[in-house]
Design a protein around this motif. Structure first.
Motif, PDB file in Angstrom:
ATOM      1  N   PRO A 105      29.283 -49.196 -24.226  1.00  0.00           N
ATOM      2  CA  PRO A 105      29.311 -49.068 -25.695  1.00  0.00           C
ATOM      3  C   PRO A 105      29.304 -47.624 -26.180  1.00  0.00           C
ATOM      4  N   LEU A 106      28.641 -46.727 -25.448  1.00  0.00           N
ATOM      5  CA  LEU A 106      28.623 -45.317 -25.844  1.00  0.00           C
ATOM      6  C   LEU A 106      30.006 -44.698 -25.712  1.00  0.00           C
ATOM      7  N   GLN A 107      30.741 -45.144 -24.714  1.00  0.00           N
ATOM      8  CA  GLN A 107      32.117 -44.652 -24.558  1.00  0.00           C
ATOM      9  C   GLN A 107      33.007 -45.186 -25.677  1.00  0.00           C
ATOM     10  N   ARG A 108      32.854 -46.480 -25.989  1.00  0.00           N
ATOM     11  CA  ARG A 108      33.687 -47.088 -27.037  1.00  0.00           C
ATOM     12  C   ARG A 108      33.436 -46.463 -28.396  1.00  0.00           C
ATOM     13  N   THR A 109      32.189 -46.038 -28.656  1.00  0.00           N
ATOM     14  CA  THR A 109      31.847 -45.459 -29.953  1.00  0.00           C
ATOM     15  C   THR A 109      32.020 -43.947 -29.991  1.00  0.00           C
ATOM     16  N   GLY A 110      32.573 -43.359 -28.932  1.00  0.00           N
ATOM     17  CA  GLY A 110      32.895 -41.938 -28.946  1.00  0.00           C
ATOM     18  C   GLY A 110      31.740 -41.009 -28.682  1.00  0.00           C
ATOM     19  N   MET A 111      30.642 -41.516 -28.096  1.00  0.00           N
ATOM     20  CA  MET A 111      29.496 -40.655 -27.813  1.00  0.00           C
ATOM     21  C   MET A 111      29.516 -40.091 -26.402  1.00  0.00           C
ATOM     22  N   MET A 112      30.402 -40.605 -25.543  1.00  0.00           N
ATOM     23  CA  MET A 112      30.547 -40.062 -24.198  1.00  0.00           C
ATOM     24  C   MET A 112      31.956 -40.324 -23.702  1.00  0.00           C
ATOM     25  N   THR A 113      32.367 -39.563 -22.704  1.00  0.00           N
ATOM     26  CA  THR A 113      33.702 -39.718 -22.139  1.00  0.00           C
ATOM     27  C   THR A 113      33.685 -40.815 -21.072  1.00  0.00           C
ATOM     28  N   GLU A 114      34.864 -41.136 -20.569  1.00  0.00           N
ATOM     29  CA  GLU A 114      34.960 -42.145 -19.511  1.00  0.00           C
ATOM     30  C   GLU A 114      34.194 -41.677 -18.275  1.00  0.00           C
ATOM     31  N   MET A 115      33.468 -42.596 -17.654  1.00  0.00           N
ATOM     32  CA  MET A 115      32.662 -42.262 -16.492  1.00  0.00           C
ATOM     33  C   MET A 115      33.545 -41.971 -15.285  1.00  0.00           C
ATOM     34  N   GLN A 116      33.248 -40.875 -14.584  1.00  0.00           N
ATOM     35  CA  GLN A 116      33.956 -40.513 -13.364  1.00  0.00           C
ATOM     36  C   GLN A 116      33.040 -40.773 -12.168  1.00  0.00           C
ATOM     37  N   THR A 117      33.607 -41.298 -11.078  1.00  0.00           N
ATOM     38  CA  THR A 117      32.814 -41.562  -9.889  1.00  0.00           C
ATOM     39  C   THR A 117      33.368 -40.789  -8.699  1.00  0.00           C
ATOM     40  N   ALA A 118      32.479 -40.400  -7.802  1.00  0.00           N
ATOM     41  CA  ALA A 118      32.886 -39.665  -6.598  1.00  0.00           C
ATOM     42  C   ALA A 118      31.816 -39.854  -5.533  1.00  0.00           C
ATOM     43  N   ILE A 119      32.186 -39.604  -4.285  1.00  0.00           N
ATOM     44  CA  ILE A 119      31.235 -39.593  -3.177  1.00  0.00           C
ATOM     45  C   ILE A 119      30.992 -38.136  -2.798  1.00  0.00           C
ATOM     46  N   VAL A 120      29.726 -37.726  -2.792  1.00  0.00           N
ATOM     47  CA  VAL A 120      29.389 -36.337  -2.489  1.00  0.00           C
ATOM     48  C   VAL A 120      28.387 -36.305  -1.344  1.00  0.00           C
ATOM     49  N   HIS A 121      28.341 -35.174  -0.622  1.00  0.00           N
ATOM     50  CA  HIS A 121      27.464 -35.054   0.533  1.00  0.00           C
ATOM     51  C   HIS A 121      26.077 -34.525   0.169  1.00  0.00           C
ATOM     52  N   GLU A 122      25.936 -33.935  -1.012  1.00  0.00           N
ATOM     53  CA  GLU A 122      24.625 -33.471  -1.429  1.00  0.00           C
ATOM     54  C   GLU A 122      24.559 -33.422  -2.948  1.00  0.00           C
ATOM     55  N   ILE A 123      23.333 -33.506  -3.457  1.00  0.00           N
ATOM     56  CA  ILE A 123      23.114 -33.441  -4.901  1.00  0.00           C
ATOM     57  C   ILE A 123      22.947 -31.973  -5.283  1.00  0.00           C
ATOM     58  N   PRO A 124      23.775 -31.471  -6.202  1.00  0.00           N
ATOM     59  CA  PRO A 124      23.627 -30.066  -6.595  1.00  0.00           C
ATOM     60  C   PRO A 124      22.271 -29.801  -7.232  1.00  0.00           C
ATOM     61  N   VAL A 125      21.719 -28.659  -6.956  1.00  0.00           N
ATOM     62  CA  VAL A 125      20.426 -28.272  -7.523  1.00  0.00           C
ATOM     63  C   VAL A 125      20.663 -27.639  -8.884  1.00  0.00           C
ATOM     64  N   VAL A 126      20.056 -28.216  -9.908  1.00  0.00           N
ATOM     65  CA  VAL A 126      20.198 -27.696 -11.269  1.00  0.00           C
ATOM     66  C   VAL A 126      18.814 -27.359 -11.789  1.00  0.00           C
ATOM     67  N   HIS A 127      18.592 -26.107 -12.142  1.00  0.00           N
ATOM     68  CA  HIS A 127      17.316 -25.673 -12.695  1.00  0.00           C
ATOM     69  C   HIS A 127      17.428 -25.556 -14.216  1.00  0.00           C
ATOM     70  N   ASP A 128      16.387 -26.054 -14.898  1.00  0.00           N
ATOM     71  CA  ASP A 128      16.321 -25.906 -16.357  1.00  0.00           C
ATOM     72  C   ASP A 128      17.594 -26.437 -17.017  1.00  0.00           C
ATOM     73  N   SER A 129      17.970 -27.667 -16.662  1.00  0.00           N
ATOM     74  CA  SER A 129      19.227 -28.206 -17.154  1.00  0.00           C
ATOM     75  C   SER A 129      19.220 -28.405 -18.665  1.00  0.00           C
ATOM     76  N   LEU A 130      18.070 -28.683 -19.244  1.00  0.00           N
ATOM     77  CA  LEU A 130      17.967 -28.738 -20.694  1.00  0.00           C
ATOM     78  C   LEU A 130      17.241 -27.465 -21.142  1.00  0.00           C
ATOM     79  N   PRO A 131      17.900 -26.616 -21.911  1.00  0.00           N
ATOM     80  CA  PRO A 131      17.336 -25.302 -22.227  1.00  0.00           C
ATOM     81  C   PRO A 131      16.299 -25.359 -23.335  1.00  0.00           C
ATOM     82  N   ILE A 132      15.682 -24.215 -23.564  1.00  0.00           N
ATOM     83  CA  ILE A 132      14.784 -24.071 -24.707  1.00  0.00           C
ATOM     84  C   ILE A 132      15.573 -24.277 -25.997  1.00  0.00           C
ATOM     85  N   HIS A 133      15.022 -25.078 -26.897  1.00  0.00           N
ATOM     86  CA  HIS A 133      15.620 -25.152 -28.221  1.00  0.00           C
ATOM     87  C   HIS A 133      14.512 -25.338 -29.262  1.00  0.00           C
TER      88      HIS A 133
END
Length: 346
Positions: A105-133
């Protein structure tokens, strides 16, 4: 040679005749992950988290903001990148199908793009993914990685990436924080109805209020309990799974049936202020409970902050609360999202 493991025995070498035999290359095959990724608007962040909770999502979730602009400024069309990771194994495929269905429903209502899927060998490390606001004096910080020293009268709120509504990015949450900053004074007794992540409860506690935080979703209450502990306001906030008055009969705020008993909070408390960031239909159903809960306050007029609805519902909200004796004090708006401050003189 083969390597095997017997129940209750350590790893050992056995002959091919052994009943428990596994090929060594199978046992030590590197683990891979199913990655699901999409881009999303600021409004979608809390919906994604809440919808994941509804299907008991068990994987890893990463949310990264692409822009350093203030949440109240005009952001790019897709300011957030969302990435979800599940082990690449048979039982995960069921949850992948659930994810695609529940988020569609979020895709249909324009709040997100089409979901992409992939197989990966490791999860990327993301620090502070949501910044100060910032929202007014409130400064929302990621839980880890920031040694932030407030300037002047800034009020830090540490926000964890839980599966509960209330990241601080959704316009309805921003509006609620703005109105709370204007209304909450020390020694107030306040109610956070539908507390979600606990962000509004923490804000009120840091403004000096004593807070009762309630939600009929145990996941939300767990998130709030963790948040008040992390923000060092446990002495000021009481939490419980429940709802105000007739709210206990309304089911989950997303329309789902509840599989647990919801405690009824009788609307006979002496609340000085109630804040509720929930759907318009719930506000309209609870107007008399709001009135009763605020009318028991004897030493000052009761304040009610409502948010979680857009301009389509504003006329009905105004009319219904006016007829119940509420005086409109203030209106805040971001885009089509609206929040009101009402005062009740009993």
């Amino acid at each position: 040679g083969y390597i095997s493991m017997r129940k209750n025995l350590p790893w050992s070498i056995h002959t091919p005749d052994d009943h428990y035999i596994y090929n060594q290359s199978f046992l030590f095959k590197p683990m891979t992950w199913i990655e699901l990724s999409t881009k999303a608007t600021d409004e979608a962040i809390d919906w994604i988290r809440t919808l994941l909770a509804s299907i008991h999502y068990s994987g890893k979730l990463q949310m990264t903001q692409q822009s350093n602009l203030s949440v109240t400024e005009q952001l790019s069309e897709w300011p957030f990148i969302i990435q979800m990771y599940l082990p690449n194994e048979a039982q995960s495929r069921i949850q992948v199908d659930q994810l695609l269905q529940v988020l569609s429903p979020l895709q249909r209502t324009g709040m997100m793009t089409e979901m992409q899927t992939a197989i990966v060998h490791e999860i990327p490390v993301v620090h502070d993914s949501l910044p100060i606001h910032r929202v007014g004096r409130f400064v929302m910080l990621p839980l880890h990685g920031h040694e932030y020293i407030p300037n002047g009268d800034e009020i830090p709120l540490q926000v964890e990436q839980s599966l509960a509504f209330g990241s601080g990015f959704h316009p309805a949450t921003v509006l609620s924080l703005k109105l709370l900053e204007q209304c909450v004074t020390p020694e107030m007794h306040t109610l956070d109805l539908g507390c979600g992540s606990g962000i509004l409860s923490i804000a009120m506690a840091k403004l000096g209020a004593t807070v009762t935080a309630i939600d009929n979703d145990p996941t939300a209450i767990a998130a709030t309990q963790q948040a008040i502990y992390q923000n060092h306001v446990s002495q000021s906030v009481t939490t419980l799974v429940g709802s105000l008055g007739d709210g206990s009969q309304l089911g989950h705020w997303m329309g789902e049936a509840l599989n647990h008993e919801v405690q009824v909070i009788q609307p006979n408390k002496d609340f000085h202020l109630i804040v509720a960031n929930i759907f318009a239909r719930i506000h309209l159903s609870l107007v008399e409970d709001y009135r009763n809960a605020l009318c028991n306050n004897s030493d000052r007029a009761g304040l009610l902050i409502t948010a979680g609805y857009d301009t389509d519902y504003e006329p009905e909200i105004r009319q219904t609360f006016s007829q119940a004796g509420f005086e409109l004090l203030d209106v805040a708006q971001i885009g089509t999202w609206v929040a009101h401050t009402h005062q009740l003189h009993c």
